[in-house]
Design a protein around this motif. Structure first.
Motif, PDB file in Angstrom:
ATOM      1  N   THR A 199       0.851  -1.186   0.000  1.00  0.00           N
ATOM      2  CA  THR A 199       0.000   0.000   0.000  1.00  0.00           C
ATOM      3  C   THR A 199       0.891   1.240   0.000  1.00  0.00           C
ATOM      4  N   VAL A 200       0.555   2.183  -0.857  1.00  0.00           N
ATOM      5  CA  VAL A 200       1.363   3.393  -1.012  1.00  0.00           C
ATOM      6  C   VAL A 200       0.442   4.613  -1.024  1.00  0.00           C
ATOM      7  N   ASP A 201       0.773   5.603  -0.219  1.00  0.00           N
ATOM      8  CA  ASP A 201      -0.016   6.835  -0.186  1.00  0.00           C
ATOM      9  C   ASP A 201       0.005   7.517  -1.551  1.00  0.00           C
ATOM     10  N   THR A 207       9.125   3.066  -3.771  1.00  0.00           N
ATOM     11  CA  THR A 207      10.426   2.631  -3.246  1.00  0.00           C
ATOM     12  C   THR A 207      10.772   3.316  -1.925  1.00  0.00           C
ATOM     13  N   LYS A 208      10.034   4.373  -1.585  1.00  0.00           N
ATOM     14  CA  LYS A 208      10.266   5.080  -0.328  1.00  0.00           C
ATOM     15  C   LYS A 208       9.310   4.635   0.772  1.00  0.00           C
ATOM     16  N   ASP A 209       8.421   3.727   0.446  1.00  0.00           N
ATOM     17  CA  ASP A 209       7.433   3.264   1.416  1.00  0.00           C
ATOM     18  C   ASP A 209       8.110   2.445   2.515  1.00  0.00           C
ATOM     19  N   ASP A 210       7.558   2.510   3.737  1.00  0.00           N
ATOM     20  CA  ASP A 210       8.134   1.781   4.869  1.00  0.00           C
ATOM     21  C   ASP A 210       8.229   0.279   4.627  1.00  0.00           C
ATOM     22  N   PHE A 211       7.313  -0.260   3.818  1.00  0.00           N
ATOM     23  CA  PHE A 211       7.291  -1.705   3.596  1.00  0.00           C
ATOM     24  C   PHE A 211       7.849  -2.098   2.224  1.00  0.00           C
ATOM     25  N   ALA A 215       8.319  -5.814   0.252  1.00  0.00           N
ATOM     26  CA  ALA A 215       7.903  -6.123  -1.119  1.00  0.00           C
ATOM     27  C   ALA A 215       9.085  -6.655  -1.926  1.00  0.00           C
ATOM     28  N   ASP A 216      10.282  -6.124  -1.649  1.00  0.00           N
ATOM     29  CA  ASP A 216      11.488  -6.620  -2.328  1.00  0.00           C
ATOM     30  C   ASP A 216      11.751  -8.077  -1.956  1.00  0.00           C
ATOM     31  N   LYS A 217      11.500  -8.424  -0.699  1.00  0.00           N
ATOM     32  CA  LYS A 217      11.639  -9.833  -0.293  1.00  0.00           C
ATOM     33  C   LYS A 217      10.674 -10.710  -1.088  1.00  0.00           C
ATOM     34  N   ALA A 218       9.449 -10.217  -1.256  1.00  0.00           N
ATOM     35  CA  ALA A 218       8.450 -10.968  -2.019  1.00  0.00           C
ATOM     36  C   ALA A 218       8.936 -11.193  -3.450  1.00  0.00           C
TER      37      ALA A 218
END
Length: 255
Positions: A199-201, A207-211, A215-218
């Protein structure tokens, strides 16, 4: 003879339904695991929307959270929360489920998949942690020092909850659940079709999102990653787009 055939077909369909084989994309069974400080109440609207579309939805509240806040104590750990969901699946005798984990709930559903991979048709991480074996929440960018102002008597206390606020509301969350390292031993969990929702505002760089690191791990696991325009809690900020995305994901995965 004809009546016997009809009766036999009826029994076959009934047994298939009981065993979970009859599940289709039109009526999937979701088990939604909430994040830290929350409770099953947080996904009430999502439950209503999915149920109206023919789905079956289970929303377990983790020990010490939501309506189970009276059970809160500092000894509640990650394994307790994993067992909460494992036992609900076993005692409700659920099969072919779509297991959804939000935020901290990603830690929990990963442990559930390690315990019961044969019960899960699909997994969906919603802006959630994707732990490796031996990792804790704090080991994934949520360090104890960063959380120190929130820690009181073994609990992470949400700053946004006011003392006189009436339920439903977020509640303190055991620190132990964030320091416990997850133990993953069953390789079958990695065979479960899995999707990540970041989820992104609005207007923010994903790429600046906290999570984004999660997502990169996924992506490392070659899981599909979808970006949903919403804040960290789409169950409130974007329930309809979130439910529509869930349905799209599930339709592509459940046979």
């Amino acid at each position: 003879m004809k009546n016997r055939i009809i009766f036999s077909l009826f029994i076959l369909v009934f047994l298939c339904f009981k065993s979970g084989i009859a599940q289709t994309p039109a009526n999937p069974t979701y088990v939604i695991v909430h994040g830290a400080w929350g409770g099953s109440w947080a996904f009430k609207k999502v439950d209503s929307l999915l149920t109206a579309k023919g789905a079956h939805v289970y929303r377990p509240s983790l020990t010490g959270q939501g309506e189970r806040v009276h059970l809160a104590n500092p000894e509640v750990g990650l394994s307790t929360h994993i067992k909460d969901v494992v036992n609900m699946i076993l005692y409700e005798d659920l099969k072919n489920i779509v297991l959804v984990g939000h935020s901290y709930g990603g830690m929990v559903i990963t442990g559930v998949a390690d315990s019961l991979p044969e019960r899960i048709a699909q997994m969906i991480y919603l802006d959630a942690f994707v732990p490796e074996d031996g990792e804790s929440v704090f080991a994934q960018g949520r360090t104890p020092d960063a959380m120190r102002p929130l820690i009181e008597n073994g609990f992470l206390v949400p700053r946004w909850v006011k003392p006189d606020q009436a339920p439903p509301k977020d509640v303190p969350h055991s620190v132990k659940t964030f320091t416990d390292k997850i133990s993953l031993k069953n390789p079958k969990r990695l065979t479960i079709p899995t999707h990540y929702i970041l989820t992104v505002d609005k207007g923010k760089d994903p790429t600046k999102d906290d999570f984004s690191t999660q997502a990169d791990k996924a992506r490392k696991y070659k899981w599909p990653v979808s970006v949903l325009e919403a804040d960290h809690n789409p169950q409130w900020s974007a329930p309809v787009p979130f439910v529509n995305l869930l349905q799209d994901i599930v339709k592509k995965k459940i046979p």
